[in-house]
Design an enzyme around this catalytic site. Sequence first.
Site, short mmCIF file in Angstrom:
data_model
loop_
_atom_site.label_atom_id
_atom_site.label_comp_id
_atom_site.label_asym_id
_atom_site.label_seq_id
_atom_site.Cartn_x
_atom_site.Cartn_y
_atom_site.Cartn_z
N TYR A 147 41.58 -26.63 -105.97
CA TYR A 147 40.40 -27.09 -105.24
C TYR A 147 39.87 -28.40 -105.80
CZ TYR A 147 35.81 -26.70 -102.93
OH TYR A 147 34.68 -26.92 -102.17
N TYR A 161 41.18 -45.35 -96.90
CA TYR A 161 41.11 -45.66 -95.47
C TYR A 161 40.01 -46.68 -95.19
CZ TYR A 161 44.69 -42.89 -93.22
OH TYR A 161 45.90 -42.43 -92.78
N THR A 177 25.58 -24.47 -102.09
CA THR A 177 24.67 -24.28 -100.96
C THR A 177 24.74 -22.82 -100.53
OG1 THR A 177 25.14 -26.54 -100.30
CG2 THR A 177 24.11 -25.15 -98.65
N1 LIG Z 1 29.29 -24.09 -99.37
C1 LIG Z 1 29.21 -24.82 -100.45
O1 LIG Z 1 28.38 -24.54 -101.32
C2 LIG Z 1 30.10 -26.04 -100.62
C3 LIG Z 1 29.98 -26.75 -101.82
C4 LIG Z 1 30.78 -27.88 -101.99
C5 LIG Z 1 31.64 -28.29 -100.98
N2 LIG Z 1 31.73 -27.58 -99.84
C6 LIG Z 1 32.70 -28.05 -98.82
O2 LIG Z 1 32.16 -27.91 -97.52
C7 LIG Z 1 33.19 -27.54 -96.60
C8 LIG Z 1 32.81 -26.28 -95.86
O3 LIG Z 1 32.59 -25.23 -96.80
P1 LIG Z 1 32.03 -23.81 -96.34
O4 LIG Z 1 31.20 -23.30 -97.46
O5 LIG Z 1 31.45 -23.92 -94.99
O6 LIG Z 1 33.38 -22.96 -96.33
P2 LIG Z 1 33.97 -21.98 -95.19
O7 LIG Z 1 35.16 -21.34 -95.77
O8 LIG Z 1 32.87 -21.12 -94.65
O9 LIG Z 1 34.39 -23.01 -94.06
C9 LIG Z 1 35.58 -23.74 -94.09
C10 LIG Z 1 36.19 -23.70 -92.72
O10 LIG Z 1 37.41 -24.47 -92.72
C11 LIG Z 1 38.40 -23.74 -91.98
N3 LIG Z 1 39.70 -24.18 -92.44
C12 LIG Z 1 40.25 -24.05 -93.68
N4 LIG Z 1 41.49 -24.59 -93.71
C13 LIG Z 1 41.72 -25.07 -92.46
C14 LIG Z 1 42.82 -25.73 -91.85
N5 LIG Z 1 43.93 -26.02 -92.53
N6 LIG Z 1 42.72 -26.08 -90.56
C15 LIG Z 1 41.61 -25.80 -89.83
N7 LIG Z 1 40.54 -25.16 -90.36
C16 LIG Z 1 40.60 -24.81 -91.65
C17 LIG Z 1 38.09 -22.29 -92.27
O11 LIG Z 1 38.64 -21.40 -91.33
C18 LIG Z 1 36.56 -22.29 -92.27
O12 LIG Z 1 36.05 -22.05 -90.98
C19 LIG Z 1 34.48 -27.41 -97.41
O13 LIG Z 1 35.22 -28.61 -97.30
C20 LIG Z 1 33.97 -27.23 -98.83
O14 LIG Z 1 34.90 -27.71 -99.77
C21 LIG Z 1 31.00 -26.44 -99.64
#
Ligand SMILES: NC(=O)c1ccc[n+]([C@@H]2O[C@H](COP(=O)([O-])OP(=O)(O)OC[C@H]3O[C@@H](n4cnc5c(N)ncnc54)[C@H](O)[C@@H]3O)[C@@H](O)[C@H]2O)c1
Length: 318
Positions: A147, A161, A177
């Site tokens: 990750y 890009y 979050t």
């Molecule tokens: N929630 C947090 O606290 C947090 C913190 C830091 C970063 N992020 C980033 O925010 C983004 C969303 O996180 P989240 O908490 O909503 O996670 P989540 O797992 O709820 O959402 C991620 C979504 O991406 C989809 N996904 C994963 N791989 C995929 C692929 N190859 N093709 C299409 N869809 C795909 C999943 O099905 C899911 O719906 C991520 O990139 C994560 O790294 C989240």
Amino acid sequence: MNQGRALITGGAGFLGSHLADALLAEGWNVVIVDSLLTGRRSNLAHLENEARLEFLEQDICQPFDVGKVDFVFHFASPASPEDYHAHGIETLQAGSIGTFHALEIARKYNAKYLVASTSECYGDPLEHPQKETYWGHVNPVGPRSVYDEVKRFTEAVTVAYRRYHNVDVRIARIFNTYGPRMQIRDGRVVPNFMRQALTGEDLTIYGDGSQTRSFCYVSDEIDGFLRLARSDEHMPVNIGNPNEFTILQCAQHVLKLTGSASRIRHEALPQDDPKQRRPDITKARELLGWEPKIGLETGLRLSLDYFKNAVAHESTVR
Ligand SMILES: NC(=O)c1ccc[n+]([C@@H]2O[C@H](COP(=O)([O-])OP(=O)(O)OC[C@H]3O[C@@H](n4cnc5c(N)ncnc54)[C@H](O)[C@@H]3O)[C@@H](O)[C@H]2O)c1
């Protein structure tokens, strides 16, 4: 920001689905591309009759095209420790191949672009709190590297890009979050504690609980994304809540809020678990006029009904 058509990769996930709500409320048409690897259609159930929302079930690591869009929000990636440990290779692919695909769409349609990066880019930080200028302290071969390292790579591709193809990019470094629509078994602190407290299980704390985290309520986080999207800042911006709590304090808040009789149980600290994490949000404050408004106790209270329902649903479907 002129409203038009926005693509959200990962829009069936926790943050992506809240972002979809916010963009629709601002008048955007939204197309979501999601493989449902870790997300759920039920996160979008309330938008079933929304004519301005399109959903495409699709892995972004395979080539795809959704037609002309004005903004690409690239959120697709497993995000919770449970998920990226279970799907390590897919996590590396989404952040690398998937990021190229998302950026190519922005390039093709001359669309603006915002990517969900993470505080994990700072690893187990030697600087505290973390400013955007800190390069991080990451173990490239540790269990979290699928990750952490791919998110660092995602940032590198994104700025490349901009440099080589002049794509109009933005990078949100998201800190922990929480809020409604999190999966209750995703291993993250708030859902873990909520589920355990509501089912009367012991609350599991890894180590002595003195490690700190900062927790941002989801509506604050989404407000930060929208402000960053409207800005012209192309380098990373921390979006998170700088109020720091120990994990033990968070557990105590959850116990008080739920009135649970659960007890606290300590387990061994996982390898490379960061000891402290807190954003320095000076840049977001000065550049975007953004800072979070919702404190931990309020945010937990706003999330309680969701977690109660999720726990009740889980126990009835078993
Ligand atoms: N929630 C947090 O606290 C947090 C913190 C830091 C970063 N992020 C980033 O925010 C983004 C969303 O996180 P989240 O908490 O909503 O996670 P989540 O797992 O709820 O959402 C991620 C979504 O991406 C989809 N996904 C994963 N791989 C995929 C692929 N190859 N093709 C299409 N869809 C795909 C999943 O099905 C899911 O719906 C991520 O990139 C994560 O790294 C989240």
